[in-house]
Design a protein around this motif. Structure first.
Motif, PDB file in Angstrom:
ATOM      1  N   SER A 235      32.671  18.106  -5.707  1.00 31.58           N
ATOM      2  CA  SER A 235      32.566  17.163  -4.601  1.00 31.58           C
ATOM      3  C   SER A 235      32.325  17.895  -3.290  1.00 31.58           C
ATOM      4  O   SER A 235      32.613  19.088  -3.164  1.00 31.58           O
ATOM      5  N   TYR A 236      31.790  17.147  -2.330  1.00 33.49           N
ATOM      6  CA  TYR A 236      31.596  17.639  -0.969  1.00 33.49           C
ATOM      7  C   TYR A 236      30.830  18.968  -0.947  1.00 33.49           C
ATOM      8  O   TYR A 236      31.236  19.929  -0.283  1.00 33.49           O
ATOM      9  N   ALA A 237      29.747  19.015  -1.694  1.00 29.77           N
ATOM     10  CA  ALA A 237      28.892  20.199  -1.712  1.00 29.77           C
ATOM     11  C   ALA A 237      27.435  19.748  -1.768  1.00 29.77           C
ATOM     12  O   ALA A 237      27.112  18.739  -2.394  1.00 29.77           O
ATOM     13  N   PHE A 238      26.587  20.508  -1.095  1.00 30.39           N
ATOM     14  CA  PHE A 238      25.163  20.181  -1.085  1.00 30.39           C
ATOM     15  C   PHE A 238      24.520  20.620  -2.400  1.00 30.39           C
ATOM     16  O   PHE A 238      25.023  21.496  -3.105  1.00 30.39           O
ATOM     17  N   ALA A 239      23.386  20.024  -2.707  1.00 30.46           N
ATOM     18  CA  ALA A 239      22.736  20.259  -3.996  1.00 30.46           C
ATOM     19  C   ALA A 239      22.134  21.654  -4.067  1.00 30.46           C
ATOM     20  O   ALA A 239      21.425  22.083  -3.154  1.00 30.46           O
ATOM     21  N   LEU A 240      22.405  22.351  -5.155  1.00 31.67           N
ATOM     22  CA  LEU A 240      21.599  23.517  -5.520  1.00 31.67           C
ATOM     23  C   LEU A 240      20.258  23.017  -6.053  1.00 31.67           C
ATOM     24  O   LEU A 240      19.209  23.590  -5.786  1.00 31.67           O
ATOM     25  N   ALA A 241      20.321  21.955  -6.813  1.00 30.93           N
ATOM     26  CA  ALA A 241      19.127  21.239  -7.273  1.00 30.93           C
ATOM     27  C   ALA A 241      19.561  19.820  -7.613  1.00 30.93           C
ATOM     28  O   ALA A 241      20.685  19.589  -8.044  1.00 30.93           O
ATOM     29  N   SER A 242      18.675  18.876  -7.379  1.00 30.11           N
ATOM     30  CA  SER A 242      18.954  17.494  -7.751  1.00 30.11           C
ATOM     31  C   SER A 242      17.644  16.838  -8.145  1.00 30.11           C
ATOM     32  O   SER A 242      16.552  17.350  -7.857  1.00 30.11           O
ATOM     33  N   VAL A 243      17.757  15.687  -8.798  1.00 32.58           N
ATOM     34  CA  VAL A 243      16.563  14.962  -9.212  1.00 32.58           C
ATOM     35  C   VAL A 243      16.830  13.464  -9.171  1.00 32.58           C
ATOM     36  O   VAL A 243      17.919  13.013  -9.536  1.00 32.58           O
ATOM     37  N   ALA A 244      15.859  12.730  -8.683  1.00 31.72           N
ATOM     38  CA  ALA A 244      15.854  11.268  -8.776  1.00 31.72           C
ATOM     39  C   ALA A 244      14.657  10.881  -9.624  1.00 31.72           C
ATOM     40  O   ALA A 244      13.543  11.376  -9.402  1.00 31.72           O
ATOM     41  N   ALA A 245      14.874  10.019 -10.592  1.00 28.40           N
ATOM     42  CA  ALA A 245      13.805   9.628 -11.505  1.00 28.40           C
ATOM     43  C   ALA A 245      13.771   8.121 -11.668  1.00 28.40           C
ATOM     44  O   ALA A 245      14.817   7.466 -11.726  1.00 28.40           O
ATOM     45  N   SER A 258       8.162   8.046 -11.602  1.00 26.02           N
ATOM     46  CA  SER A 258       8.209   8.761 -10.336  1.00 26.02           C
ATOM     47  C   SER A 258       9.415   9.688 -10.368  1.00 26.02           C
ATOM     48  O   SER A 258      10.463   9.352 -10.935  1.00 26.02           O
ATOM     49  N   LEU A 259       9.229  10.844  -9.759  1.00 23.74           N
ATOM     50  CA  LEU A 259      10.210  11.920  -9.871  1.00 23.74           C
ATOM     51  C   LEU A 259      10.265  12.658  -8.546  1.00 23.74           C
ATOM     52  O   LEU A 259       9.221  12.948  -7.948  1.00 23.74           O
ATOM     53  N   ALA A 260      11.472  12.938  -8.069  1.00 25.76           N
ATOM     54  CA  ALA A 260      11.619  13.703  -6.828  1.00 25.76           C
ATOM     55  C   ALA A 260      12.767  14.687  -6.991  1.00 25.76           C
ATOM     56  O   ALA A 260      13.797  14.365  -7.596  1.00 25.76           O
ATOM     57  N   PHE A 261      12.576  15.885  -6.440  1.00 27.87           N
ATOM     58  CA  PHE A 261      13.596  16.927  -6.485  1.00 27.87           C
ATOM     59  C   PHE A 261      14.256  17.084  -5.122  1.00 27.87           C
ATOM     60  O   PHE A 261      13.619  16.926  -4.081  1.00 27.87           O
ATOM     61  N   GLY A 262      15.531  17.419  -5.136  1.00 24.31           N
ATOM     62  CA  GLY A 262      16.248  17.787  -3.932  1.00 24.31           C
ATOM     63  C   GLY A 262      16.800  19.196  -4.067  1.00 24.31           C
ATOM     64  O   GLY A 262      16.902  19.744  -5.171  1.00 24.31           O
ATOM     65  N   GLY A 263      17.141  19.804  -2.940  1.00 20.24           N
ATOM     66  CA  GLY A 263      17.720  21.136  -2.957  1.00 20.24           C
ATOM     67  C   GLY A 263      16.736  22.254  -3.175  1.00 20.24           C
ATOM     68  O   GLY A 263      17.129  23.424  -3.235  1.00 20.24           O
ATOM     69  N   LEU A 264      15.433  21.925  -3.295  1.00 19.82           N
ATOM     70  CA  LEU A 264      14.437  22.942  -3.629  1.00 19.82           C
ATOM     71  C   LEU A 264      13.458  23.235  -2.502  1.00 19.82           C
ATOM     72  O   LEU A 264      12.751  24.244  -2.551  1.00 19.82           O
ATOM     73  N   ALA A 265      13.400  22.368  -1.495  1.00 20.47           N
ATOM     74  CA  ALA A 265      12.338  22.490  -0.496  1.00 20.47           C
ATOM     75  C   ALA A 265      12.806  21.969   0.859  1.00 20.47           C
ATOM     76  O   ALA A 265      13.907  21.423   1.002  1.00 20.47           O
ATOM     77  N   HIS A 266      11.937  22.131   1.821  1.00 16.19           N
ATOM     78  CA  HIS A 266      12.194  21.720   3.198  1.00 16.19           C
ATOM     79  C   HIS A 266      12.238  20.202   3.338  1.00 16.19           C
ATOM     80  O   HIS A 266      12.708  19.684   4.358  1.00 16.19           O
ATOM     81  N   ARG A 267      11.778  19.488   2.318  1.00 12.72           N
ATOM     82  CA  ARG A 267      11.820  18.031   2.284  1.00 12.72           C
ATOM     83  C   ARG A 267      12.068  17.607   0.845  1.00 12.72           C
ATOM     84  O   ARG A 267      11.925  18.419  -0.089  1.00 12.72           O
ATOM     85  N   PRO A 268      12.465  16.352   0.608  1.00 12.83           N
ATOM     86  CA  PRO A 268      12.502  15.873  -0.770  1.00 12.83           C
ATOM     87  C   PRO A 268      11.135  16.109  -1.417  1.00 12.83           C
ATOM     88  O   PRO A 268      10.105  15.768  -0.836  1.00 12.83           O
ATOM     89  N   TRP A 269      11.139  16.687  -2.600  1.00 12.78           N
ATOM     90  CA  TRP A 269       9.898  17.130  -3.234  1.00 12.78           C
ATOM     91  C   TRP A 269       9.450  16.107  -4.268  1.00 12.78           C
ATOM     92  O   TRP A 269      10.006  16.025  -5.364  1.00 12.78           O
ATOM     93  N   ARG A 270       8.449  15.312  -3.929  1.00 16.19           N
ATOM     94  CA  ARG A 270       7.908  14.335  -4.881  1.00 16.19           C
ATOM     95  C   ARG A 270       7.044  15.076  -5.890  1.00 16.19           C
ATOM     96  O   ARG A 270       6.099  15.799  -5.533  1.00 16.19           O
TER      97      ARG A 270
END
Length: 331
Positions: A235-245, A258-270
């Protein structure tokens, strides 16, 4: 403490006008990020414009989908029945972010505007191109375990910290802005910038513009969605990596994805390359692996964060596999 002025406007127009007339002014919602940055000396606005009393705190279903006001609290949005039913990835992403206390304060607009947690950005004794353009990026050779593997540049390897924005990117949300020149709409996927030569510019917001709402399109028939996040603690930690699908499967084949990554780039990565592989293909583990591998071919990990590539790969394949699985029979 550096002194600043405070304004509580009575309308969106008044808020926008005040911001446009005072360079360096900032809109204040929950303040969960901005106030921290002011304490650190990263931000020093001369004027705070409190928008929390403006009529931007409603979630409304319309023919266009779901309209989410900019001052809707993260906890309220995560618990909203329409969000939980039609956009579960968004609810899951919000609940994966921060703590309960912060979610009770943080707003939709503020979440989109939160700034990176790169330690060099937050430490004013260190150079940082995002904070002071042209000063350098010590993270390139320094502490970058948590930083970008996609879309970064020699000027910045910071990551966007938002969980919510990753889900919104996968759900094809749009952001509505009101500024001195009127209103306009920007896709969430184009709202945040890659660093390039100007990493100090996080978003495409123009001077004086205020986020007024986020709009989610109607859920496609048969689509299912989810959000998954990997972090150093539960809890209460930022993503090392995340995904929304978001996935629609008919007769064993992927109809829409549709797929987007978090924690990998300067913006959400579609993940557009992965989506291209998925559409029309068999909904199998082999297809999912091929699609994700195609997307992650673009990764350029740094010395200490190559693990993020395999972490994101496993998260994405697992998420797609879970969404494609037939529903369990009732007990």
């Amino acid at each position: 403490m550096k002194p600043f002025a405070y304004l509580r406007p009575g309308s969106v127009a008044e808020a926008v006008r005040a911001c446009a007339e005072r360079p360096g002014a900032r809109f204040l919602g929950g303040g969960t990020n901005l106030v921290d940055l002011m304490k650190l000396g990263v931000e020093s606005p001369g004027l705070l414009i409190d928008v929390t009393r403006l009529p931007l705190d409603r979630v409304t279903r319309t023919d266009d989908g779901l309209r989410i006001g900019a001052t809707v609290r993260n906890s309220d949005l995560a618990a909203h029945p329409d969000v939980r039913t039609d956009y579960p990835a968004l609810s899951q992403a919000l609940l994966a972010g921060a703590s309960g206390q912060l979610r009770n304060t943080a707003t939709t607009g503020g979440n989109l505007l939160q700034r990176t947690r790169c330690p060099y950005f937050q430490d004013v004794s260190k150079p940082c191109n995002k904070r002071t353009p042209g000063s350098g990026c010590p993270a390139l050779e320094g502490a970058h375990r948590d930083l970008a593997v996609l879309g970064h540049s020699r000027d910045c390897v910071a990551t966007n910290p938002s969980d919510m924005a990753v889900a919104l990117a996968a759900l094809d949300a749009t952001v509505r802005l009101h500024g001195p020149e009127g209103e306009r709409t920007v896709p969430v996927t184009g709202f945040h910038r890659l660093p390039g030569d100007n990493p100090d510019q996080d978003t495409v917001i123009r001077p004086g513009e205020l986020i007024t709402e986020v709009v989610l399109p109607p859920r496609p028939d048969g689509a299912a969605s989810l959000y998954r996040k990997a972090r150093d603690r539960a809890s209460y930690a930022f993503a090392l990596a995340s995904v929304a699908a978001v996935l629609t499967v008919r007769d064993g084949r992927v109809e829409q994805a549709s797929l987007a990554f978090g924690g990998l780039a300067h913006r959400p990565w579609r993940a557009l390359a992965a989506e291209e592989v998925l559409r029309g293909a068999p909904a199998t583990d082999e297809t999912f692996a091929q699609a994700v591998d195609t997307e992650l071919e673009a990764a350029r990990p740094l010395r200490d964060n190559g693990f993020k590539v395999s972490l994101a790969r496993n998260l994405a394949i697992g998420a797609l596999t879970e969404l494609a699985a037939p529903p369990a029979p009732p007990r």
